[in-house]
Design an enzyme around this catalytic site. Sequence first.
Site, PDB file in Angstrom:
ATOM      1  N   ASN A  12       0.821  -1.101   0.067  1.00  0.00           N
ATOM      2  CA  ASN A  12       0.096  -0.054  -0.115  1.00  0.00           C
ATOM      3  C   ASN A  12       0.886   1.243   0.103  1.00  0.00           C
ATOM      4  O   ASN A  12       1.545   1.505   1.244  1.00  0.00           O
ATOM      5  CB  ASN A  12      -0.659  -0.219   1.225  1.00  0.00           C
ATOM      6  CG  ASN A  12      -1.697   1.235   1.424  1.00  0.00           C
ATOM      7  OD1 ASN A  12      -1.819   2.025   0.615  1.00  0.00           O
ATOM      8  ND2 ASN A  12      -2.464   1.343   2.709  1.00  0.00           N
ATOM      9  N   LYS A  14      -0.083   4.277  -0.329  1.00  0.00           N
ATOM     10  CA  LYS A  14      -0.934   5.520   0.311  1.00  0.00           C
ATOM     11  C   LYS A  14      -0.670   6.725  -0.544  1.00  0.00           C
ATOM     12  O   LYS A  14      -0.496   6.352  -1.653  1.00  0.00           O
ATOM     13  CB  LYS A  14      -0.141   5.735   1.798  1.00  0.00           C
ATOM     14  CG  LYS A  14      -0.341   4.419   2.597  1.00  0.00           C
ATOM     15  CD  LYS A  14      -0.101   4.504   4.083  1.00  0.00           C
ATOM     16  CE  LYS A  14      -0.291   3.229   4.822  1.00  0.00           C
ATOM     17  NZ  LYS A  14      -0.066   3.166   6.294  1.00  0.00           N
ATOM     18  N   HIS A 101      -9.614   1.156   5.015  1.00  0.00           N
ATOM     19  CA  HIS A 101      -8.321   1.259   5.711  1.00  0.00           C
ATOM     20  C   HIS A 101      -8.596   2.340   6.776  1.00  0.00           C
ATOM     21  O   HIS A 101      -9.218   3.319   6.821  1.00  0.00           O
ATOM     22  CB  HIS A 101      -7.539   1.808   4.575  1.00  0.00           C
ATOM     23  CG  HIS A 101      -6.036   1.806   5.196  1.00  0.00           C
ATOM     24  ND1 HIS A 101      -5.568   2.656   6.019  1.00  0.00           N
ATOM     25  CD2 HIS A 101      -4.880   0.997   5.152  1.00  0.00           C
ATOM     26  CE1 HIS A 101      -4.039   2.466   6.398  1.00  0.00           C
ATOM     27  NE2 HIS A 101      -3.975   1.423   5.570  1.00  0.00           N
ATOM     28  N   GLU A 103      -7.014   4.691   7.810  1.00  0.00           N
ATOM     29  CA  GLU A 103      -6.678   6.199   7.417  1.00  0.00           C
ATOM     30  C   GLU A 103      -7.746   6.720   6.707  1.00  0.00           C
ATOM     31  O   GLU A 103      -8.071   7.988   6.977  1.00  0.00           O
ATOM     32  CB  GLU A 103      -5.567   6.160   6.661  1.00  0.00           C
ATOM     33  CG  GLU A 103      -4.049   5.900   7.544  1.00  0.00           C
ATOM     34  CD  GLU A 103      -3.003   5.408   6.661  1.00  0.00           C
ATOM     35  OE1 GLU A 103      -2.769   5.650   5.486  1.00  0.00           O
ATOM     36  OE2 GLU A 103      -2.056   5.022   7.353  1.00  0.00           O
ATOM     37  N   GLU A 173      -5.244  -4.688  10.713  1.00  0.00           N
ATOM     38  CA  GLU A 173      -4.293  -3.778  10.885  1.00  0.00           C
ATOM     39  C   GLU A 173      -4.507  -2.965  12.118  1.00  0.00           C
ATOM     40  O   GLU A 173      -5.301  -2.015  12.263  1.00  0.00           O
ATOM     41  CB  GLU A 173      -4.465  -2.735   9.456  1.00  0.00           C
ATOM     42  CG  GLU A 173      -4.131  -3.271   8.084  1.00  0.00           C
ATOM     43  CD  GLU A 173      -3.505  -2.363   7.149  1.00  0.00           C
ATOM     44  OE1 GLU A 173      -2.501  -2.545   6.659  1.00  0.00           O
ATOM     45  OE2 GLU A 173      -3.946  -1.267   7.313  1.00  0.00           O
ATOM     46  N   GLY A 179       2.760   2.300  10.823  1.00  0.00           N
ATOM     47  CA  GLY A 179       3.500   3.561  10.843  1.00  0.00           C
ATOM     48  C   GLY A 179       4.401   3.800  12.351  1.00  0.00           C
ATOM     49  O   GLY A 179       5.015   4.888  12.133  1.00  0.00           O
ATOM     50  N   SER A 219       3.261  -2.102  10.342  1.00  0.00           N
ATOM     51  CA  SER A 219       5.218  -2.137  10.551  1.00  0.00           C
ATOM     52  C   SER A 219       5.509  -3.725  10.091  1.00  0.00           C
ATOM     53  O   SER A 219       6.456  -4.118  10.957  1.00  0.00           O
ATOM     54  CB  SER A 219       5.346  -1.843  11.977  1.00  0.00           C
ATOM     55  OG  SER A 219       5.009  -0.653  12.331  1.00  0.00           O
TER      56      SER A 219
END
Length: 256
Positions: A12, A14, A101, A103, A173, A179, A219
Amino acid sequence: MNHHRKPIIAANWKMFKTVPEARETAVQLKVLLDGGPALHSREVVVCPPFTALAAVKEALSGSGIQLGGQNLHWEDEGAFTGEISAGMLLDCGCRYVLLGHSERRQFFFETDEAVSRKLRAVLSTPLIPVLCVGESLAQREGGRMEAVIEAQLAGALAGVEASRLDRLVVAYEPVWAIGTGKTATPAIADQVHGMIREWLARRCSADMAAAVRILYGGSVKPANAGELMARENIDGALVGGASLDADSFARIVEFK
Ligand code: 13P
């Protein structure tokens, strides 16, 4: 990993990479993985920003590496400024699409209802949905991990007949591991994946749950991919930061 389920390793990207940067990374990836054994035993997917889909498609042609979108809108077309439809992703050569996702949920206020509409739109096309779920740190610490994930699953799958879900891919996730450099330990991830599989067995069928691929994201790096993938219920990875560099992503794809 269970040998009945072919692992999926997905990148991904992003909101990273210009078209030339995306093309260069895709070309490097193709060279690194070409002819190696990994592409026979694993599905490899790259999800670039929309603007780079065409260039990455061209760069990866003939490699067996698949293309995915990071998001989509549930309508086929219309006055929805800034949005992209399933048909448009197919048009660009996508085979997969990420849904919900964290985010998107966190920064763009995507609700379970919106994710559900997107899932239903995707299931009426040949695209393969990768439904992302995961709890925040506060939710985990408050003892609500299981309830949060079950609500995300139930919300996304609302109104969808079990028989239509045979293509579903799930990505777990945990938000606290995205991250941050904090990976869920393989044992923690495996336990949550097992819980998701049991939930799907109850909601759909034992056969569906046994076949569904559940990816881990948060991660994932070359150094921890192997130990994560060794777990029974972890069927692949959704990789952010470490997928931006072709060499590091190729080493994850080639996990042992
Ligand atoms: P990182 O690998 O950068 O933690 O991101 C995970 C992720 O969000 C993939 O979708």
